[in-house]
Every structure is written in structure tokens, then in C-alpha cells.
Scaffold this active site. Structure first.
Site, PDB file in Angstrom:
ATOM      1  N   HIS A   1      -7.326  -4.698  10.246  1.00 14.74           N
ATOM      2  CA  HIS A   1      -7.078  -4.586   8.799  1.00 14.74           C
ATOM      3  C   HIS A   1      -5.781  -5.280   8.393  1.00 14.74           C
ATOM      4  O   HIS A   1      -4.837  -5.356   9.178  1.00 14.74           O
ATOM      5  CB  HIS A   1      -7.104  -3.117   8.325  1.00 14.74           C
ATOM      6  CG  HIS A   1      -5.938  -2.267   8.732  1.00 14.74           C
ATOM      7  ND1 HIS A   1      -6.044  -0.899   8.900  1.00 14.74           N
ATOM      8  CD2 HIS A   1      -4.634  -2.546   8.985  1.00 14.74           C
ATOM      9  CE1 HIS A   1      -4.871  -0.406   9.230  1.00 14.74           C
ATOM     10  NE2 HIS A   1      -3.998  -1.384   9.284  1.00 14.74           N
TER      11      HIS A   1
ATOM     12  N   ASN B   1      -7.693  -2.378  14.169  1.00 18.44           N
ATOM     13  CA  ASN B   1      -9.070  -2.712  13.780  1.00 18.44           C
ATOM     14  C   ASN B   1      -9.127  -3.983  12.930  1.00 18.44           C
ATOM     15  O   ASN B   1     -10.126  -4.268  12.297  1.00 18.44           O
ATOM     16  CB  ASN B   1      -9.725  -1.539  13.039  1.00 18.44           C
ATOM     17  CG  ASN B   1      -9.003  -1.191  11.737  1.00 18.44           C
ATOM     18  OD1 ASN B   1      -8.083  -1.898  11.320  1.00 18.44           O
ATOM     19  ND2 ASN B   1      -9.414  -0.114  11.090  1.00 18.44           N
TER      20      ASN B   1
ATOM     21  N   GLU C   1      -9.819  -1.813   5.274  1.00 18.00           N
ATOM     22  CA  GLU C   1     -10.474  -1.420   6.521  1.00 18.00           C
ATOM     23  C   GLU C   1     -11.738  -2.248   6.735  1.00 18.00           C
ATOM     24  O   GLU C   1     -12.242  -2.875   5.796  1.00 18.00           O
ATOM     25  CB  GLU C   1     -10.822   0.081   6.456  1.00 18.00           C
ATOM     26  CG  GLU C   1      -9.618   0.997   6.249  1.00 18.00           C
ATOM     27  CD  GLU C   1      -8.707   1.099   7.482  1.00 18.00           C
ATOM     28  OE1 GLU C   1      -8.588   0.135   8.254  1.00 18.00           O
ATOM     29  OE2 GLU C   1      -8.095   2.175   7.663  1.00 18.00           O
TER      30      GLU C   1
ATOM     31  N   ASP D   1       0.817  -1.222   0.000  1.00 18.27           N
ATOM     32  CA  ASP D   1       0.000   0.000   0.000  1.00 18.27           C
ATOM     33  C   ASP D   1       0.850   1.271   0.000  1.00 18.27           C
ATOM     34  O   ASP D   1       2.069   1.231   0.229  1.00 18.27           O
ATOM     35  CB  ASP D   1      -0.965  -0.002   1.194  1.00 18.27           C
ATOM     36  CG  ASP D   1      -0.353  -0.586   2.461  1.00 18.27           C
ATOM     37  OD1 ASP D   1       0.888  -0.530   2.599  1.00 18.27           O
ATOM     38  OD2 ASP D   1      -1.098  -1.096   3.305  1.00 18.27           O
TER      39      ASP D   1
HETATM   40  C1  F6R Z   1       1.416  -1.322   6.061  1.00 19.32           C
HETATM   41  C2  F6R Z   1       0.152  -2.049   6.193  1.00 19.32           C
HETATM   42  C3  F6R Z   1      -0.670  -1.956   7.439  1.00 19.32           C
HETATM   43  C4  F6R Z   1       0.166  -2.194   8.701  1.00 19.32           C
HETATM   44  C5  F6R Z   1      -0.691  -2.087   9.954  1.00 19.32           C
HETATM   45  C6  F6R Z   1       0.140  -2.200  11.224  1.00 19.32           C
HETATM   46  O1  F6R Z   1       2.016  -1.546   4.820  1.00 19.32           O
HETATM   47  O2  F6R Z   1      -0.257  -2.669   5.261  1.00 19.32           O
HETATM   48  O3  F6R Z   1      -1.705  -2.900   7.379  1.00 19.32           O
HETATM   49  O4  F6R Z   1       0.741  -3.468   8.635  1.00 19.32           O
HETATM   50  O5  F6R Z   1      -1.385  -0.878   9.960  1.00 19.32           O
HETATM   51  O6  F6R Z   1       1.051  -1.149  11.292  1.00 19.32           O
HETATM   52  P1  F6R Z   1       2.203  -1.146  12.388  1.00 19.32           P
HETATM   53  O7  F6R Z   1       3.105  -2.268  12.066  1.00 19.32           O
HETATM   54  O8  F6R Z   1       2.894   0.188  12.236  1.00 19.32           O
HETATM   55  O9  F6R Z   1       1.536  -1.305  13.698  1.00 19.32           O
END
Ligand code: F6R
Length: 263
Positions: A138, A136, A143, A67
Site C-alpha cells: 500500500h 502489502n 489497501e 493519512d
Molecule cells: C503513513 C503511510 C503508510 C506507511 C506504511 C509504512 O503515513 O501512509 O503507507 O508509509 O504503512 O509504514 P512504516 O514506515 O511504519 O513501515
């Protein structure tokens, strides 16, 4: 789904880097799917060490990131392009033309998303997809409420994600509202999946996606539909799981399990 509970962040990072390294050693031209964020930073640090000290070779690897924020140019310090350069690519020997990260400043995000899916197909599909998880539930930026069949597309971030990710920006107003993200369906097409999670703040999401029902309200729960998923958690992220003893028994009897059921 194989659940591996590590003691702490360091051990989680070593185990997950070990799994990625094993994939690369087995197939030198593996196609990796990569995530950004705090969770995989330690894993990438360990991969860099394996490259520098043990000669782990990334020269034939292709990678596709999950992403990117819409509106941020690749050199913007908060972009995921920049994160990948700083945390991994500039320290190893991947070929820049083989490092694919969605382009946040594209003029035509929809066309870009179709192109990105096409590139993944042309590369032969993703061999090993690395994921983190949001509070959440994801995966990537799928989301709650995202279709479990979704493909790479533009998504609006949920408020919880905007709040979580504001720690990287000067103020919450600077967090982009829109992103390009691989879909849940894109992720499920990977041959193998590795999800890493650490910290108490991920405990509830982990319990829900591992032990709860499959639901678009927790998009990580779609991983229950995939035959080859490994989840590496630290003890805090695993703290709300009901069947910890079972997972630990499997981990401690891996050789016996492999002999009996071949995995
Ligand atoms: C990032 C991604 C997100 C993160 C998630 C956790 O490329 O795809 O799904 O893996 O938001 O983020 P952290 O590791 O910063 O807690």
C-alpha cells in the site's frame, strides 16, 4: 522510475532528506506531501539537522499529510498529527496554518475529504510527495484492491496493516479500523514522488511494485504510471529486486546518464 539503493537506513534517510532539501532550495514555497511511520523518521531527523545546522528554511512551505486514523484527535499520541508535530513540525520553522494533516476526529469525514482535496488544489498541487510502503504494497492507506484513480476518502484498513501498526498501540484491538487517506489518484497528481523503504520485511512489496505488473492488488505499482518517481531503498528492502545491477549502474553513472538523456 529511478531506483537508488543505499547501504543502510542512515544512508537512505540522508539521500531522501537531500532530495527534499533540494526541492525546498529550488522552490521556497514548495508544497510537500508527507508520510508518517518508521521509514521517514530518519529522513525527518536529517531535515531537522539541515534546518538547525544549515539553515534550511521551511517558512514558506505548505505540507499535506497522506493519512490519519478516524477517531483519534490530533493530540492523541498515536495520531499522525501528533507524529508530525513530534518528529518534524515542532523542530523546524513551518507555519502551523500551512501544516495540513487529515483530521481524524472530524464530524463529517466525507465532507472533510472533499475539503482536503480542495485545499491541495488551492495550494497549486503537490510538488513533491513523500511515501513509505506497507508490507502489502500500500501507499498511504490505499489497501490492495483500492481504485488506482481513487481520491481522498475513508478506507477500512487491511488485517495485515492492522497487525503491522499494532506495535504503536497497547493492544491490537485499539488500532482504529478506519482511516482518512489520500487516494492513489491524488498521489499520482503530485509533480514528483519520492518513495522510501527499508528492511527485509519490505523486500517483497518493493520487488512487486517496481518490477511486477501494475495492479490494484499492489497499489504502489501505480507509481509506474508516473513520469518522475525516485525510490530510495536500503539494501535489505532492495534484496528481492531482479535488476539491481542495472539500477546501481545508473546511480554510479548519473552524470553520464544526465548528459545523454537529460534527467
Ligand atoms: C503513513 C503511510 C503508510 C506507511 C506504511 C509504512 O503515513 O501512509 O503507507 O508509509 O504503512 O509504514 P512504516 O514506515 O511504519 O513501515
Amino acid at each position: 522510475m529511478e531506483i537508488v539503493i543505499a547501504h543502510d537506513y542512515e544512508e537512505m534517510s540522508k539521500i531522501s532528506a537531500g532530495l527534499i532539501a533540494a526541492q525546498i532550495r529550488k522552490k521556497h514555497d514548495s508544497v510537500l506531501g508527507l508520510a508518517t511511520g518508521d521509514t521517514p523518521s530518519g529522513t525527518y531527523k536529517e531535515l531537522v539537522r539541515l534546518h538547525k545546522e544549515e539553515g534550511l528554511d521551511f517558512s514558506k512551505i505548505k505540507s499535506f499529510n497522506l493519512d490519519e486514523y478516524i477517531g483519534l484527535a490530533p493530540l492523541h499520541p498515536n495520531s499522525y498529527n501528533y507524529f508530525m508535530q513530534e518528529n518534524l513540525f515542532k523542530h523546524i520553522n513551518t507555519v502551523p496554518a500551512n501544516e495540513f494533516v487529515p483530521q481524524g476526529n472530524t464530524d463529517d469525514p466525507e465532507e472533510f475529504c472533499a475539503w482536503y482535496e480542495q485545499k491541495i488544489l488551492e495550494a497549486g498541487g503537490i510538488d513533491l510527495q513523500v511515501l513509505g510502503i506497507g508490507r502489502n504494497g500500500h501507499i498511504a492507506f490505499n489497501e490492495p484492491g483500492s481504485s488506482l484513480a481513487s481520491r481522498t476518502r475513508v478506507k477500512a484498513l487491511a488485517q495485515k496493516t492492522i497487525e503491522d501498526n499494532s506495535r504503536f498501540f497497547e493492544s491490537i484491538d485499539q488500532v482504529p479500523r478506519f482511516v482518512i487517506t489520500m487516494g492513489v489518484g491524488t498521489i499520482l497528481d503530485a509533480r514528483k514522488i519520492l518513495l522510501v523503504a527499508n528492511g527485509k520485511k519490505k523486500a517483497e512489496a518493493c520487488a512487486k511494485f517496481i518490477e511486477g505488473p501494475v495492479t490494484s492488488q499492489v497499489t504502489a505499482s501505480a507509481l509506474q504510471l508516473h513520469p518522475f518517481v525516485t525510490v530510495v531503498l536500503d539494501e535489505e528492502a532492495a534484496s528481492a529486486l531482479q535488476r539491481k545491477e542495472y539500477y546501481n549502474w545508473i546511480r554510479d553513472h548519473k552524470q553520464l546518464v544526465q548528459k545523454k538523456i537529460g534527467r
